[in-house]
Design a protein around this motif. Structure first.
Motif, PDB file in Angstrom:
ATOM      1  N   GLY A  53       8.722  -5.399   0.902  1.00  0.00           N
ATOM      2  CA  GLY A  53       8.487  -4.806   2.218  1.00  0.00           C
ATOM      3  C   GLY A  53       8.268  -5.898   3.242  1.00  0.00           C
ATOM      4  N   ASN A  54       8.098  -5.489   4.506  1.00  0.00           N
ATOM      5  CA  ASN A  54       7.919  -6.474   5.574  1.00  0.00           C
ATOM      6  C   ASN A  54       6.476  -6.601   6.037  1.00  0.00           C
ATOM      7  OD1 ASN A  54       7.684  -4.033   6.826  1.00  0.00           O
ATOM      8  ND2 ASN A  54       9.367  -4.329   8.259  1.00  0.00           N
ATOM      9  N   ALA A  55       5.576  -5.692   5.594  1.00  0.00           N
ATOM     10  CA  ALA A  55       4.183  -5.768   6.037  1.00  0.00           C
ATOM     11  C   ALA A  55       3.313  -4.836   5.192  1.00  0.00           C
ATOM     12  CB  ALA A  55       4.070  -5.385   7.516  1.00  0.00           C
ATOM     13  N   LEU A  56       2.038  -5.186   5.099  1.00  0.00           N
ATOM     14  CA  LEU A  56       1.038  -4.278   4.539  1.00  0.00           C
ATOM     15  C   LEU A  56       0.642  -3.296   5.629  1.00  0.00           C
ATOM     16  CD1 LEU A  56      -1.237  -6.839   2.680  1.00  0.00           C
ATOM     17  CD2 LEU A  56      -0.136  -4.864   1.581  1.00  0.00           C
ATOM     18  N   THR A 134      -1.813  -0.940  -0.869  1.00  0.00           N
ATOM     19  CA  THR A 134      -1.962  -0.542   0.520  1.00  0.00           C
ATOM     20  C   THR A 134      -3.253  -1.174   0.999  1.00  0.00           C
ATOM     21  OG1 THR A 134      -1.977   1.312   2.092  1.00  0.00           O
ATOM     22  CG2 THR A 134      -3.173   1.630   0.024  1.00  0.00           C
ATOM     23  N   ILE A 135      -3.627  -0.951   2.257  1.00  0.00           N
ATOM     24  CA  ILE A 135      -4.857  -1.543   2.761  1.00  0.00           C
ATOM     25  C   ILE A 135      -5.769  -0.479   3.335  1.00  0.00           C
ATOM     26  CG2 ILE A 135      -3.961  -3.844   3.205  1.00  0.00           C
ATOM     27  CD1 ILE A 135      -3.538  -3.075   6.113  1.00  0.00           C
ATOM     28  N   SER A 136      -7.049  -0.779   3.315  1.00  0.00           N
ATOM     29  CA  SER A 136      -8.072   0.099   3.880  1.00  0.00           C
ATOM     30  C   SER A 136      -8.690  -0.632   5.066  1.00  0.00           C
ATOM     31  CB  SER A 136      -9.141   0.415   2.830  1.00  0.00           C
ATOM     32  OG  SER A 136     -10.188   1.179   3.406  1.00  0.00           O
ATOM     33  N   GLY A 137      -8.500  -0.094   6.246  1.00  0.00           N
ATOM     34  CA  GLY A 137      -8.995  -0.771   7.432  1.00  0.00           C
ATOM     35  C   GLY A 137      -8.121  -1.948   7.787  1.00  0.00           C
ATOM     36  N   LYS A 138      -8.484  -2.608   8.859  1.00  0.00           N
ATOM     37  CA  LYS A 138      -7.710  -3.757   9.332  1.00  0.00           C
ATOM     38  C   LYS A 138      -8.655  -4.935   9.519  1.00  0.00           C
ATOM     39  CE  LYS A 138      -3.906  -4.751  12.509  1.00  0.00           C
ATOM     40  NZ  LYS A 138      -3.054  -4.178  13.561  1.00  0.00           N
ATOM     41  N   PRO A 139      -8.354  -6.070   8.888  1.00  0.00           N
ATOM     42  CA  PRO A 139      -9.233  -7.227   9.028  1.00  0.00           C
ATOM     43  C   PRO A 139      -9.438  -7.603  10.495  1.00  0.00           C
ATOM     44  CG  PRO A 139      -7.587  -7.610   7.344  1.00  0.00           C
ATOM     45  CD  PRO A 139      -7.198  -6.351   8.047  1.00  0.00           C
ATOM     46  N   GLY A 177       0.931  -4.382   9.414  1.00  0.00           N
ATOM     47  CA  GLY A 177       1.543  -3.515  10.411  1.00  0.00           C
ATOM     48  C   GLY A 177       0.636  -2.374  10.819  1.00  0.00           C
ATOM     49  N   ASP A 178       0.996  -1.686  11.883  1.00  0.00           N
ATOM     50  CA  ASP A 178       0.228  -0.533  12.359  1.00  0.00           C
ATOM     51  C   ASP A 178       0.477   0.671  11.464  1.00  0.00           C
ATOM     52  OD1 ASP A 178      -0.884  -1.892  14.526  1.00  0.00           O
ATOM     53  OD2 ASP A 178       0.871  -1.480  15.788  1.00  0.00           O
TER      54      ASP A 178
END
Length: 206
Positions: A53-56, A134-139, A177-178
């Motif tokens: 992929g291109n982004a988390l 996947t991610i939880s929240g954004k650093p 990514g958003d």
């Protein structure tokens, strides 16, 4: 084309969806978890780690792909490995924002030792392990990137000699990514689907 369902994607988190890479492979009838490594004959086990992929993106699931190439006549242990041995696996460093799903393994091959009649499961040739992320929240911070690091572990053997367990460190810098959920609450998202936020809140409550 005939309306036949060929794949199902399910996650116990309402907000998490399969990434576009997984969906496209399914639509085109391509194997979801079969190796794409080139068929070569290395002298030792070759391991490569890449991101599909291109982004988390929060709520979007994408795979960390661990590609193996095993020398001819040799194999690495599958899971479960024999007692005292190590199965091919990937272990990530601690990261409070990173969410991982169970490791997806390819089908293994049963291997029998002629001398002892022992049977165990192995992988040989070229194969891939896939770790859905996947991610939880954004650093916090202006730099919209995340370091994904860890190690790949395996043990390689032939019919006579078993190497000591081996590990290989890796570190990837991935863009963030958003989330598609961001669009639900803004004006553009509301114009496309005015009921999206109400529906999401209703399903989340359920």
């Amino acid at each position: 084309a005939e309306g036949a369902i060929t794949h199902k994607f399910f996650d116990n988190n309402l907000a998490v969806r399969a990434g576009p890479e997984q969906l496209l492979r399914a639509v085109h009838g391509e194997p979801l978890h079969e190796s794409t490594a080139t068929d070569q004959a290395p002298d030792d086990v070759q391991v490569n780690v890449a991101f599909d992929g291109n982004a988390l993106v929060a709520t979007v699931q994408r795979d960390l792909v661990i590609s193996f190439q095993v020398p001819a006549g040799r194999h690495v242990y599958a899971d479960p490995a024999p007692e005292g041995s190590v199965a091919a696996a990937v272990v990530l460093d601690e990261n409070e924002h990173l969410v991982q799903r169970p490791l997806v393994r390819p089908a293994s091959v049963n291997h029998r030792l002629a001398g002892t009649s022992e049977n165990f499961e192995v992988h040989d040739g070229v194969f891939e392990l896939r770790l859905p992320l996947t991610i939880s929240g954004k650093p916090k911070g202006k730099d919209a990137k995340m370091t994904v690091a860890g190690e790949v572990r395996w043990q390689c053997c032939d019919d006579e000699v078993c190497d000591i367990p081996t590990s290989q460190r890796f570190e990837l810098q991935l863009a963030i990514g958003d989330s598609p959920l961001t669009a639900i609450g803004n004006e553009a998202g509301a114009a496309l689907e005015p009921n999206a936020m109400a529906h999401f809140q209703k399903m989340s409550k359920r």
